[in-house]
Scaffold this active site. Structure first.
Site, PDB file in Angstrom:
ATOM      1  N   LYS A 117       0.830  -1.213   0.000  1.00 24.27           N
ATOM      2  CA  LYS A 117       0.000   0.000   0.000  1.00 24.27           C
ATOM      3  C   LYS A 117       0.860   1.255   0.000  1.00 24.27           C
ATOM      4  N   GLY A 129      -0.063 -14.306 -13.372  1.00 25.24           N
ATOM      5  CA  GLY A 129      -1.204 -14.296 -12.456  1.00 25.24           C
ATOM      6  C   GLY A 129      -1.832 -12.912 -12.376  1.00 25.24           C
ATOM      7  N   ALA A 130      -3.071 -12.783 -12.896  1.00 33.75           N
ATOM      8  CA  ALA A 130      -3.803 -11.509 -12.784  1.00 33.75           C
ATOM      9  C   ALA A 130      -4.706 -11.573 -11.569  1.00 33.75           C
ATOM     10  N   ILE A 148      -2.256  -9.779  -6.123  1.00 32.98           N
ATOM     11  CA  ILE A 148      -0.882  -9.264  -6.088  1.00 32.98           C
ATOM     12  C   ILE A 148      -0.462  -8.779  -7.478  1.00 32.98           C
ATOM     13  N   VAL A 189       0.981 -16.384  -8.391  1.00 30.61           N
ATOM     14  CA  VAL A 189      -0.059 -17.349  -8.778  1.00 30.61           C
ATOM     15  C   VAL A 189      -0.759 -17.933  -7.556  1.00 30.61           C
ATOM     16  N   ASP A 197      -3.704 -17.431   7.572  1.00 35.78           N
ATOM     17  CA  ASP A 197      -3.476 -18.013   6.242  1.00 35.78           C
ATOM     18  C   ASP A 197      -3.182 -19.508   6.297  1.00 35.78           C
ATOM     19  N   ALA A 220      -5.543 -10.412   5.921  1.00 34.91           N
ATOM     20  CA  ALA A 220      -5.005 -10.050   7.232  1.00 34.91           C
ATOM     21  C   ALA A 220      -6.123  -9.912   8.265  1.00 34.91           C
ATOM     22  N   HIS A 249     -23.840  15.057   1.777  1.00 33.70           N
ATOM     23  CA  HIS A 249     -23.676  15.505   0.392  1.00 33.70           C
ATOM     24  C   HIS A 249     -22.639  16.617   0.350  1.00 33.70           C
TER      25      HIS A 249
HETATM   26  P1  FAD Z   1       1.705 -14.229   8.040  1.00 30.20           P
HETATM   27  O1  FAD Z   1       1.452 -12.773   7.935  1.00 30.20           O
HETATM   28  O2  FAD Z   1       2.268 -14.942   6.882  1.00 30.20           O
HETATM   29  O3  FAD Z   1       2.641 -14.408   9.298  1.00 30.20           O
HETATM   30  C1  FAD Z   1       3.134 -15.636   9.704  1.00 30.20           C
HETATM   31  C2  FAD Z   1       4.402 -15.395  10.490  1.00 30.20           C
HETATM   32  O4  FAD Z   1       4.786 -16.621  11.095  1.00 30.20           O
HETATM   33  C3  FAD Z   1       5.588 -14.962   9.631  1.00 30.20           C
HETATM   34  O5  FAD Z   1       6.257 -13.879  10.247  1.00 30.20           O
HETATM   35  C4  FAD Z   1       6.484 -16.195   9.594  1.00 30.20           C
HETATM   36  O6  FAD Z   1       7.849 -15.862   9.490  1.00 30.20           O
HETATM   37  C5  FAD Z   1       6.171 -16.803  10.938  1.00 30.20           C
HETATM   38  N1  FAD Z   1       6.408 -18.243  11.029  1.00 30.20           N
HETATM   39  C6  FAD Z   1       5.988 -19.217  10.188  1.00 30.20           C
HETATM   40  N2  FAD Z   1       6.317 -20.429  10.672  1.00 30.20           N
HETATM   41  C7  FAD Z   1       6.972 -20.205  11.837  1.00 30.20           C
HETATM   42  C8  FAD Z   1       7.554 -21.051  12.801  1.00 30.20           C
HETATM   43  N3  FAD Z   1       7.521 -22.380  12.676  1.00 30.20           N
HETATM   44  N4  FAD Z   1       8.151 -20.483  13.871  1.00 30.20           N
HETATM   45  C9  FAD Z   1       8.186 -19.132  14.030  1.00 30.20           C
HETATM   46  N5  FAD Z   1       7.635 -18.283  13.146  1.00 30.20           N
HETATM   47  C10 FAD Z   1       7.040 -18.819  12.067  1.00 30.20           C
HETATM   48  N6  FAD Z   1      -4.270  -8.994   3.090  1.00 30.20           N
HETATM   49  C11 FAD Z   1      -5.179  -8.027   3.355  1.00 30.20           C
HETATM   50  O7  FAD Z   1      -6.101  -8.272   4.116  1.00 30.20           O
HETATM   51  N7  FAD Z   1      -5.075  -6.787   2.792  1.00 30.20           N
HETATM   52  C12 FAD Z   1      -4.077  -6.464   1.948  1.00 30.20           C
HETATM   53  O8  FAD Z   1      -4.006  -5.339   1.463  1.00 30.20           O
HETATM   54  C13 FAD Z   1      -3.106  -7.461   1.649  1.00 30.20           C
HETATM   55  N8  FAD Z   1      -2.087  -7.187   0.822  1.00 30.20           N
HETATM   56  C14 FAD Z   1      -1.144  -8.144   0.590  1.00 30.20           C
HETATM   57  C15 FAD Z   1      -0.121  -7.842  -0.289  1.00 30.20           C
HETATM   58  C16 FAD Z   1       0.855  -8.788  -0.571  1.00 30.20           C
HETATM   59  C17 FAD Z   1       1.980  -8.434  -1.508  1.00 30.20           C
HETATM   60  C18 FAD Z   1       0.783 -10.064   0.065  1.00 30.20           C
HETATM   61  C19 FAD Z   1       1.850 -11.090  -0.191  1.00 30.20           C
HETATM   62  C20 FAD Z   1      -0.244 -10.378   0.921  1.00 30.20           C
HETATM   63  C21 FAD Z   1      -1.228  -9.421   1.184  1.00 30.20           C
HETATM   64  N9  FAD Z   1      -2.307  -9.691   2.013  1.00 30.20           N
HETATM   65  C22 FAD Z   1      -3.248  -8.734   2.262  1.00 30.20           C
HETATM   66  C23 FAD Z   1      -2.458 -11.008   2.667  1.00 30.20           C
HETATM   67  C24 FAD Z   1      -1.961 -10.920   4.109  1.00 30.20           C
HETATM   68  O9  FAD Z   1      -0.618 -10.487   4.105  1.00 30.20           O
HETATM   69  C25 FAD Z   1      -2.087 -12.265   4.779  1.00 30.20           C
HETATM   70  O10 FAD Z   1      -3.420 -12.718   4.680  1.00 30.20           O
HETATM   71  C26 FAD Z   1      -1.716 -12.165   6.243  1.00 30.20           C
HETATM   72  O11 FAD Z   1      -0.408 -11.676   6.406  1.00 30.20           O
HETATM   73  C27 FAD Z   1      -1.832 -13.527   6.925  1.00 30.20           C
HETATM   74  O12 FAD Z   1      -1.542 -13.378   8.265  1.00 30.20           O
HETATM   75  P2  FAD Z   1      -0.972 -14.598   9.138  1.00 30.20           P
HETATM   76  O13 FAD Z   1      -0.681 -14.015  10.476  1.00 30.20           O
HETATM   77  O14 FAD Z   1      -1.864 -15.746   9.029  1.00 30.20           O
HETATM   78  O15 FAD Z   1       0.386 -15.026   8.420  1.00 30.20           O
HETATM   79  P1  NAD Z   2      -4.545 -14.876  -6.309  1.00 35.82           P
HETATM   80  O1  NAD Z   2      -5.170 -16.165  -5.970  1.00 35.82           O
HETATM   81  O2  NAD Z   2      -5.246 -13.626  -5.969  1.00 35.82           O
HETATM   82  O3  NAD Z   2      -4.268 -14.800  -7.885  1.00 35.82           O
HETATM   83  C1  NAD Z   2      -3.488 -15.744  -8.543  1.00 35.82           C
HETATM   84  C2  NAD Z   2      -3.853 -15.698 -10.006  1.00 35.82           C
HETATM   85  O4  NAD Z   2      -2.900 -16.468 -10.705  1.00 35.82           O
HETATM   86  C3  NAD Z   2      -5.204 -16.295 -10.303  1.00 35.82           C
HETATM   87  O5  NAD Z   2      -5.938 -15.431 -11.126  1.00 35.82           O
HETATM   88  C4  NAD Z   2      -4.883 -17.612 -10.990  1.00 35.82           C
HETATM   89  O6  NAD Z   2      -5.846 -18.011 -11.926  1.00 35.82           O
HETATM   90  C5  NAD Z   2      -3.577 -17.261 -11.650  1.00 35.82           C
HETATM   91  N1  NAD Z   2      -2.707 -18.401 -11.941  1.00 35.82           N
HETATM   92  C6  NAD Z   2      -2.487 -19.509 -11.188  1.00 35.82           C
HETATM   93  N2  NAD Z   2      -1.577 -20.307 -11.781  1.00 35.82           N
HETATM   94  C7  NAD Z   2      -1.201 -19.684 -12.931  1.00 35.82           C
HETATM   95  C8  NAD Z   2      -0.276 -19.995 -13.962  1.00 35.82           C
HETATM   96  N3  NAD Z   2       0.440 -21.105 -13.942  1.00 35.82           N
HETATM   97  N4  NAD Z   2      -0.155 -19.104 -14.989  1.00 35.82           N
HETATM   98  C9  NAD Z   2      -0.875 -17.977 -15.020  1.00 35.82           C
HETATM   99  N5  NAD Z   2      -1.771 -17.642 -14.067  1.00 35.82           N
HETATM  100  C10 NAD Z   2      -1.920 -18.470 -13.032  1.00 35.82           C
HETATM  101  O7  NAD Z   2      -3.086 -14.944  -5.669  1.00 35.82           O
HETATM  102  P2  NAD Z   2      -1.990 -13.811  -5.448  1.00 35.82           P
HETATM  103  O8  NAD Z   2      -2.239 -12.643  -6.305  1.00 35.82           O
HETATM  104  O9  NAD Z   2      -0.690 -14.529  -5.512  1.00 35.82           O
HETATM  105  O10 NAD Z   2      -2.253 -13.405  -3.963  1.00 35.82           O
HETATM  106  C11 NAD Z   2      -2.279 -14.393  -2.937  1.00 35.82           C
HETATM  107  C12 NAD Z   2      -3.259 -14.023  -1.886  1.00 35.82           C
HETATM  108  O11 NAD Z   2      -2.746 -12.966  -1.080  1.00 35.82           O
HETATM  109  C13 NAD Z   2      -4.577 -13.465  -2.426  1.00 35.82           C
HETATM  110  O12 NAD Z   2      -5.449 -14.466  -2.830  1.00 35.82           O
HETATM  111  C14 NAD Z   2      -5.092 -12.757  -1.210  1.00 35.82           C
HETATM  112  O13 NAD Z   2      -5.684 -13.701  -0.366  1.00 35.82           O
HETATM  113  C15 NAD Z   2      -3.829 -12.215  -0.591  1.00 35.82           C
HETATM  114  N6  NAD Z   2      -3.662 -10.796  -0.975  1.00 35.82           N
HETATM  115  C16 NAD Z   2      -4.634  -9.913  -0.622  1.00 35.82           C
HETATM  116  C17 NAD Z   2      -4.526  -8.586  -0.994  1.00 35.82           C
HETATM  117  C18 NAD Z   2      -5.613  -7.638  -0.631  1.00 35.82           C
HETATM  118  O14 NAD Z   2      -6.417  -7.984   0.227  1.00 35.82           O
HETATM  119  N7  NAD Z   2      -5.680  -6.458  -1.226  1.00 35.82           N
HETATM  120  C19 NAD Z   2      -3.433  -8.150  -1.722  1.00 35.82           C
HETATM  121  C20 NAD Z   2      -2.469  -9.094  -2.089  1.00 35.82           C
HETATM  122  C21 NAD Z   2      -2.598 -10.410  -1.697  1.00 35.82           C
END
Ligand code: FAD
Ligand code: NAD
Length: 474
Positions: A58, A188-189, A192, A277, A319, A327, A451
């Site tokens: 963000k 992957g569209a 992310i 993906v 997750d 999150a 408004h």
């Molecule tokens: P995580 O955030 O993955 O945290 C798990 C933690 O556990 C990590 O720090 C890891 O190192 C640690 N861990 C794992 N195994 C062990 C172990 N055995 N011992 C000690 N530590 C360990 N979600 C949204 O809602 N809004 C968004 O805008 C959004 N944007 C995103 C953008 C990107 C680029 C990505 C990749 C994800 C985004 N997400 C978003 C998804 C969001 O980040 C995840 O859904 C969220 O972080 C999951 O939270 P979690 O606590 O389950 O796991």
């Molecule tokens: P995603 O599931 O959103 O999208 C993956 C895309 O890749 C899908 O459209 C799928 O059809 C495509 N795909 C899969 N295999 C493929 C291949 N071999 N070739 C081409 N396309 C392929 O997954 P992501 O974008 O990696 O994000 C992972 C997760 O992280 C999201 O599902 C979401 O839960 C979380 N996230 C959330 C936010 C947010 O809340 N704004 C932002 C980023 C990530």
């Protein structure tokens, strides 16, 4: 020493750290173990979300939006600037500062709540013991009455396009490019791909997104996805649907992609390739063989509706378990589990979890799609309203998109709301509240909305369910 706690969280992402804080608030002696190291090698609490996910993406989306407005949108306001440039180290550095502020903030919150942090990898042993392996290889074992597994997720790697951290990257790599890639390929569209593809497109990359499925953004309502697809196309994001990647070879002049689509085999050369993906639950090294905790066919920790694994005192959230990878979903599960452990009534309503995609226009929804209602034979009425007829959106020069509301045909209860347009990441909250309170479209229609605001689109969409929108034909 074997420290004993009431509850240990393994993982300090938004699921684990929020759960830990709630547990401590409830008077439970709480520990939280996390292995994530920041760029300085020190522990960086906050998981994927704070380090390489929600917050940094963000930050870059916002900076790139400012730049894009300056280069492409300010002229209509009569604002111009000579030779606008982007300094990528400053752009990425601002993001890093924000990440540090927030990961440090979690450490401060842990201190304030007397939560004991451990830096290392936690492994659940039989009998609710947890072995912690420090990054230096040192080992210690702690135990608790309850252990909450919150180990999160990691990006899925394609065997024919393996991450090398340089040319072929995951989300973390795409948040840290040192210069604007001239040609960026994205596999992957999904969420992310669209968010990070937008970031680099706004800074000048030629972005090509290859999506395997034939439909764009299948998780969203088709009317909403259609508007978004049209707008992304206008922005120059080249999204190729039904494109199946066969090969990605890193050569001197870039990453050579071979993919197939309806017209046969295609070639594309890019400077960087982001593979996005999907993500998979991360459980490597988390469980000793004899804990009794089960994984499902997708590698997720199996839990019941109370996030309980079926093993006495062992819970799992975020997750790493079923449900959307968001999150706020993980955080609410963390809070609920802490409350269940403390004997209180925890609660997560999966029917009203909002989704937001932070592109421009933003996309947001909560509840059922039209297709889900059709498939379940639930009778419904639809109302919609375009931002083109909202004075505030026009004044902002962002009059794109619509709000679409689905309400039960007989009870009028709001079943789903789907939006694409300016500020919808915030507008969806009103609809979630209405849905939580089992509100009807009539309820929203009767509420006074200020408004001129963007929220008038929600009001008018609610009126439109009953064919009485004021500022459009019904
Ligand atoms: P995580 O955030 O993955 O945290 C798990 C933690 O556990 C990590 O720090 C890891 O190192 C640690 N861990 C794992 N195994 C062990 C172990 N055995 N011992 C000690 N530590 C360990 N979600 C949204 O809602 N809004 C968004 O805008 C959004 N944007 C995103 C953008 C990107 C680029 C990505 C990749 C994800 C985004 N997400 C978003 C998804 C969001 O980040 C995840 O859904 C969220 O972080 C999951 O939270 P979690 O606590 O389950 O796991
Ligand atoms: P995603 O599931 O959103 O999208 C993956 C895309 O890749 C899908 O459209 C799928 O059809 C495509 N795909 C899969 N295999 C493929 C291949 N071999 N070739 C081409 N396309 C392929 O997954 P992501 O974008 O990696 O994000 C992972 C997760 O992280 C999201 O599902 C979401 O839960 C979380 N996230 C959330 C936010 C947010 O809340 N704004 C932002 C980023 C990530």
């Amino acid at each position: 020493m074997n420290d004993k706690f009431d509850v240990i969280f393994i993982g300090a992402g938004p699921a684990g750290y929020v759960g830990a804080i709630r547990a401590a608030q409830l008077g439970l002696k709480t520990a939280c173990i996390d292995a994530f190291a920041g760029k300085d090698g020190k522990q960086a609490l906050g998981g994927t979300c704070l380090n390489v996910g929600c917050i940094p993406s963000k930050a870059l989306l916002d900076s790139s939006r400012q730049f894009h407005n300056l280069t492409s949108h300010f002229d209509v306001h009569g604002i111009s600037a000579d030779n606008p440039r982007i300094d990528v180290p400053t752009f990425v550095g601002r993001k890093d500062k924000i990440v540090k502020q927030f990961t440090g903030g979690v450490a401060t919150l842990f201190k304030a709540n007397k939560i004991t942090p451990y830096f290392g990898t936690g492994k659940l042993l039989k009998g609710n013991q947890v072995e912690i392996t420090g990054n230096d290889g040192s080992k210690q074992t702690i135990s608790a009455t309850n252990v909450v597994l919150a180990s999160g997720s990691v990006p899925i790697e394609l065997p024919f396009a393996k991450f090398d951290g340089k040319a072929i990257v995951d989300n973390a790599g795409a948040l840290d490019f040192t210069e604007v890639p001239k040609r960026l390929g994205v596999i992957g569209a999904g969420v992310i791909g669209l968010e990070l593809g937008s970031v680099w497109k706004r800074l000048g990359s030629d972005v090509t997104i290859l999506e395997a499925l034939p439909d764009f953004l299948g998780v969203a309502d088709p009317d909403i996805a259609k508007v978004a697809q049209r707008e992304f196309k206008k922005q120059g994001l080249d999204i190729k649907l039904g494109a199946k990647l066969g090969k990605a070879e890193v050569k001197k002049d870039g990453v050579h992609l071979t993919y197939s689509d309806k017209d046969g085999e295609q070639k594309l050369v890019v400077d960087k390739l982001l593979v996005a993906v999907g993500r998979r639950a991360y459980t490597a090294g988390l469980l000793a063989d004899d804990t009794g905790v089960k994984l499902d066919e997708r590698g997720r920790i199996v839990v019941d509706e109370h996030c309980h694994t079926g093993v006495d005192g062992v819970w799992a959230i975020g997750d790493a378990v079923r449900g959307p990878m968001l999150a706020h979903k993980g955080s609410e599960e963390g809070v609920a589990v802490a409350e269940w452990i403390a004997g209180k009534a925890g609660h997560v309503n999966f029917d009203t979890i909002p989704w937001v995609i932070y592109t421009e226009p933003e996309i947001a929804w909560a509840g059922k799609t039209e297709k889900e209602l059709k498939d379940a034979a639930i009778p419904y009425r639809v109302g919609s309203f375009p931002f083109a007829a909202i004075g505030r959106a026009v004044a902002m020069n962002e009059a794109v998109g619509q709000v679409k509301m689905l309400a039960h045909a007989e009870t009028d209860r709001i079943l789903g709301v789907h939006m694409v347009g300016p500020g919808v990441s915030e507008l969806i909250a009103e609809c979630v509240v209405a849905m939580e309170f089992k509100g009807s479209s009539e309820d929203l229609a009767r509420i006074v909305h200020a408004h001129p605001t963007l929220s008038e689109a929600v009001h008018e969409a609610a009126l439109s369910v009953d064919k009485r929108a004021i500022h459009k034909g019904n």
